[in-house]
Design a protein around this motif. Structure first.
Motif, PDB file in Angstrom:
ATOM      1  N   ARG A  26      33.568  28.819  39.150  1.00 13.60           N
ATOM      2  CA  ARG A  26      32.395  29.196  40.110  1.00 13.60           C
ATOM      3  C   ARG A  26      31.619  30.553  39.598  1.00 13.60           C
ATOM      4  O   ARG A  26      30.492  30.698  39.626  1.00 13.60           O
ATOM      5  CB  ARG A  26      32.977  29.294  41.637  1.00 13.60           C
ATOM      6  N   GLN A  36      27.781  30.844  38.427  1.00 16.36           N
ATOM      7  CA  GLN A  36      26.815  31.791  38.989  1.00 16.36           C
ATOM      8  C   GLN A  36      26.301  32.774  38.208  1.00 16.36           C
ATOM      9  O   GLN A  36      25.116  33.207  38.098  1.00 16.36           O
ATOM     10  CB  GLN A  36      27.531  32.640  40.079  1.00 16.36           C
ATOM     11  N   ASP A  57      27.426  27.190  43.828  1.00 11.45           N
ATOM     12  CA  ASP A  57      27.910  27.630  45.177  1.00 11.45           C
ATOM     13  C   ASP A  57      28.759  26.332  45.711  1.00 11.45           C
ATOM     14  O   ASP A  57      29.617  26.424  46.749  1.00 11.45           O
ATOM     15  CB  ASP A  57      26.783  27.777  46.025  1.00 11.45           C
TER      16      ASP A  57
END
Length: 276
Positions: free
Chosen positions: A167, A171, A159
């Motif tokens: 990203r 994640q 995050d």
């Protein structure tokens, strides 16, 4: 009969399966991590065991790939990676020894990249990505043309990464959530397809179980050895036994892998057989 659980992308049997099933996905994953183009894959192998020379400690590389004359080693690290810097150093040395043939000049060494995708923050600074490069302490303007790059990803800080494909990838590694990113959706589709193969999934879970059991037995053995002043060290012992079990399972020798986890005499014989 107990239902065999699905494997996650962050677990090495699945990671290796996905990368091997679609080398172009591996190429694009590297492009996201390196933030630069990666040429068409010329050769990709998983579970590659390398030994720099006879009698030296061997290492097992999750994904070893060649593209555009460059060499890439990509490791999925779900468990804590002790001595990560020295481990990467040994990986680099082993790769270089393999690449530079006798009589060749040093400029024949290809550019190389070592990438560790970690579930935890192995560096400890809270960053989602670390580029670990050599530099001159006296002047940052001095470039050292060593031709290699070391990169460590920290999925737990996904995050904190800027919005975009990196990203999304971090994640997905961290929690399995596939957002709208095209690459992540393709990876998730390959993961689902692999988990649909019940026989392979059961074998993958068994491999992880054997390695976990091996680590437990190694910790016990190391504790006993420390009490006698003979321990080589817990981390080294775990990595050594883990490498042995992985190689045995890759060759379909599951019975030997199980025996190695609990039988010290058998374990030593197998260490000798594989030169570990």
């Amino acid at each position: 009969m107990e239902e065999i659980r699905n494997l996650k992308f962050s677990e090495w049997p699945m990671f290796n399966r996905v990368m091997e099933d679609d080398p172009d996905v591996c190429r694009r994953l590297l492009e996201v991590i390196l933030d630069e183009p990666v040429e068409r894959v010329e050769n990709l192998t998983t579970e590659r065991a390398l030994e720099p020379h006879l009698g030296a400690r061997g290492i097992r590389m999750d994904v070893l790939m060649r593209a555009g004359g460059k060499v890439y080693d990509v490791e999925m690290q779900a468990s804590p990676a002790r001595k990560l810097g020295r481990r990467m150093r040994y990986c680099q040395a082993t790769m270089d020894t393999r690449e530079l043939k006798k009589g060749r000049d040093y400029d024949a060494l290809p550019d190389s990249f070592i990438v560790f995708i970690c579930m935890r923050d192995e560096i400890g600074a809270g960053l989602p990505i670390y580029h670990l490069n050599m530099r001159c302490d006296e002047s940052e303007d001095i470039a050292v043309d060593h031709g290699f790059q070391w990169i460590v990803l920290n999925a737990s800080a996904w995050d904190k990464a800027s919005a975009g494909s990196l990203r999304s990838l971090l994640q997905y590694v961290a929690n399995g959530k596939a957002d709208g990113d095209e690459l992540v959706r393709e990876i998730d589709s390959l993961v689902a397809s692999a988990n649909a193969d019940a026989i392979w999934r059961a074998r993958g879970v068994a491999m992880l179980t054997y390695v976990d059991e091996a680590r437990i037995q190694t910790r016990i053995a190391c504790k006993e050895a420390r009490e006698e002043g003979l321990a080589e060290g817990r981390a080294e012992g775990e990595e050594r036994l883990g490498a042995l079990v992985a190689r045995l399972l890759a060759e379909g020798r599951s019975d030997d892998a199980a025996a190695a986890a609990v039988d010290a005499e058998c374990r030593q014989e197998l260490f000798s057989e594989f030169g570990l």
